[in-house]
Enzyme design. Structure first.
Site, PDB file in Angstrom:
ATOM      1  CG  ASP A   1      42.542   9.467  59.709  1.00 38.89           C
ATOM      2  OD1 ASP A   1      43.498  10.220  59.908  1.00 38.89           O
ATOM      3  OD2 ASP A   1      42.643   8.230  59.754  1.00 38.89           O
TER       4      ASP A   1
ATOM      5  CE  LYS B   1      36.722  21.035  56.208  1.00 43.72           C
ATOM      6  NZ  LYS B   1      36.746  19.615  55.904  1.00 43.72           N
TER       7      LYS B   1
ATOM      8  N   GLY C   1      47.760  14.219  62.584  1.00 44.24           N
ATOM      9  CA  GLY C   1      47.889  15.083  61.416  1.00 44.24           C
ATOM     10  C   GLY C   1      46.597  15.823  61.205  1.00 44.24           C
ATOM     11  CG  HIS C   2      44.655  17.870  63.492  1.00 45.16           C
ATOM     12  ND1 HIS C   2      44.421  18.332  64.755  1.00 45.16           N
ATOM     13  CD2 HIS C   2      44.415  16.540  63.547  1.00 45.16           C
ATOM     14  CE1 HIS C   2      44.065  17.326  65.536  1.00 45.16           C
ATOM     15  NE2 HIS C   2      44.062  16.225  64.823  1.00 45.16           N
TER      16      HIS C   2
ATOM     17  CB  THR D   1      47.400   6.320  69.840  1.00 48.59           C
ATOM     18  OG1 THR D   1      48.588   7.115  69.871  1.00 48.59           O
ATOM     19  CG2 THR D   1      46.343   6.923  70.741  1.00 48.59           C
TER      20      THR D   1
ATOM     21  CB  THR E   1      50.999   6.949  57.622  1.00 54.02           C
ATOM     22  OG1 THR E   1      49.586   7.014  57.327  1.00 54.02           O
ATOM     23  CG2 THR E   1      51.190   6.891  59.118  1.00 54.02           C
ATOM     24  N   GLY E   2      50.615   8.718  54.869  1.00 57.50           N
ATOM     25  CA  GLY E   2      50.446   8.529  53.431  1.00 57.50           C
ATOM     26  C   GLY E   2      49.839   7.170  53.082  1.00 57.50           C
ATOM     27  NE  ARG E   3      49.723   3.749  57.996  1.00 54.38           N
ATOM     28  CZ  ARG E   3      49.926   3.337  59.238  1.00 54.38           C
ATOM     29  NH1 ARG E   3      50.455   2.150  59.457  1.00 54.38           N
ATOM     30  NH2 ARG E   3      49.588   4.076  60.271  1.00 54.38           N
TER      31      ARG E   3
ATOM     32  CE  LYS F   1      41.262  18.615  51.164  1.00 51.18           C
ATOM     33  NZ  LYS F   1      42.562  18.602  50.518  1.00 51.18           N
TER      34      LYS F   1
END
Length: 453
Positions: free
Chosen positions: A39, A44, A66-67, A267, A329-331, A444
């Site tokens: 993360d 970017k 997740g990118h 992982t 995951t939205g965590r 961003k």
């Protein structure tokens, strides 16, 4: 005397001692890797480099990555597709080290098509040696987490995308690859059934609709067939052909590496530089620049030791200001100060050419900023990053305090635009880790990456 050695199709020049001169021919591959727990904003940096690349590759992991890439105000989310797929002039490669969930891949492509991604299937190449993630691998991933929770009272915090179980199948040599799916379907079906049965024997509650799955897989096979190539030959040609810019996008990060990460909370693949060679079938000789992506503070998803974590208003401020929520995951992500012990460790393994420091703007409101510079164990400084998680839980972090700059950096576009104290923070990190910072991210959008050299 110098002698010349001839073979049927090449002539190599040998020196008297029979040593061949080092072959430095071929295109070099540029690599982007996470230097913390993921993360860091790799998407970017990849996006920035992808605009000038001819080939963009993924070498490991799966759709547990997740990118997020923002282009022209549109936000694209990539999990399996290399984020370079946005570049319509480039070819994107999913290497043999990646584990592929086919429904996930097609669903992801469709979602991004709705946002304006066009003709992706014409510029995607899938290695025939890549392993397949089946739906039952994903189900097993969830069941294993439940089991761990019941037995040890802790889970690993996987994304439940079936990544670990697929790499397990790969290591225990029961896995199935893209080349198997595209060959004799009858043989594939038998092996698929056997693998499903193995898992059902281990997890009696696991339900697998074998025929339904096989019908779908047959469909997927025809959809992806035009994209599948022998990855080794493809990469060899790309490296040894006409000049090309080749980019490799690492997923996950150094401290999530199966060998070097905070095991077992890691992982299942090598997300350090070695994974580039094994995951694409390219020699170390052809690795060029290796860029490490670092967030201006530290975050971690899930459980496991986190020496600089701030379970206080600092952590909360970083979490809210940084919108620290996992893409996959939205965590909520755990937050803490920048840890230079981790960065030095990641650099020992990866040999970074330069860093990209992201999210500097999140620190804009801080009065004082701390940076973890070393670890102590029982009052003594340790020069290494502990392998054992119980030991890592016990380290005491030594911090250096730096004054905050207390001003908005989000509009800065050049080094000179940055406040003096922000410049000091950047230099401090460079000097302590011994790696130059090539980019600084303050927002961003694409244009929020300040290039330093």
């Amino acid at each position: 005397t110098e002698g010349t050695f001839f073979s049927s199709h090449t002539s190599c020049h040998f020196t008297a001692r029979g040593k061949r001169p080092r072959n430095d021919k071929g295109n070099k591959v540029t690599v982007v890797l996470g230097a913390q727990w993921g993360d860091e904003g790799k998407g970017k940096v990849v996006d920035l480099l992808a605009t000038e690349s001819d080939i963009i590759c993924r070498c490991q992991g799966g759709n547990n990555a997740g990118h997020t890439v923002v282009v022209d105000g549109k936000e694209y989310d990539f999990h399996l597709l290399p984020s370079g797929i946005i570049n319509s002039k480039a070819v994107s490669v999913i290497g043999n080290g990646v584990v592929i969930h086919l429904p996930g891949l097609l669903e992801e492509a469709e979602k991004n098509e709705k946002k304006g991604l066009k003709d992706w299937e014409k510029r995607l190449i899938i290695s025939d040696r890549a392993h397949i993630v089946f739906d039952f691998h994903q189900a097993v991933d969830g069941l294993q987490e439940v089991q761990r929770q019941a037995q040890d009272g802790i889970n690993i915090g996987t994304t439940k995308k079936g990544i670990g179980p697929t790499y397990s199948s790969k290591a225990s040599r029961t896995g199935l690859r893209i080349c198997d799916l595209l060959d004799d379907f009858k043989d594939f079906s038998t092996r698929f059934k056997n693998l499903a049965q193995q898992y059902q024997a281990m997890f009696p509650t696991l339900v697998v609709d074998v025929d339904g799955q096989l019908n779908k897989l047959k469909e997927y096979a025809e959809r992806i067939r035009p994209m599948v190539r022998d990855g080794v030959y493809f990469m060899y040609d790309a490296i040894n052909g006409p000049p090309k810019k080749i980019l490799v996008e690492g997923a996950n990060a150094a401290l999530l590496d199966i060998d070097f990460g905070t095991y077992p909370f890691v992982t299942s693949s090598n997300c350090t530089v070695g994974g580039v060679c094994t995951g694409l079938g390219i020699p170390p000789l052809n690795i060029g620049d290796v860029y490490g992506v670092v967030k201006a503070y530290t975050t971690r998803v899930g459980i496991g030791a986190f020496p600089t974590e701030q379970l206080n208003e600092v952590g909360e401020l970083l979490q809210t200001r940084g919108h620290e929520v996992g893409v996959t995951t939205g965590r909520k992500r755990r937050c803490g100060w920048l840890d230079l012990v981790i960065l030095r460790y990641a650099n020992m393994i990866n040999g970074f050419t330069a860093f990209a420091l992201t999210k500097l703007d999140i620190l804009d409101v801080m009065d004082e900023i701390k940076v973890g510079v070393s670890y102590k164990l029982k009052g003594k400084k340790i020069p290494y990053f502990p392998a054992n998680m119980d030991v890592l839980q016990k380290v005491e972090v030594e911090y250096e305090k730096l004054p905050g700059w207390k001003s908005d950096t989000s509009a800065c576009r050049k080094w000179e635009d940055l406040p003096g104290k922000a410049q000091n923070y950047i230099r401090f990190v460079e000097n302590h880790v011994g790696v130059p910072i090539k980019w600084v991210g303050v927002g961003k959008a694409r244009e929020s990456m300040i290039q330093m050299f």
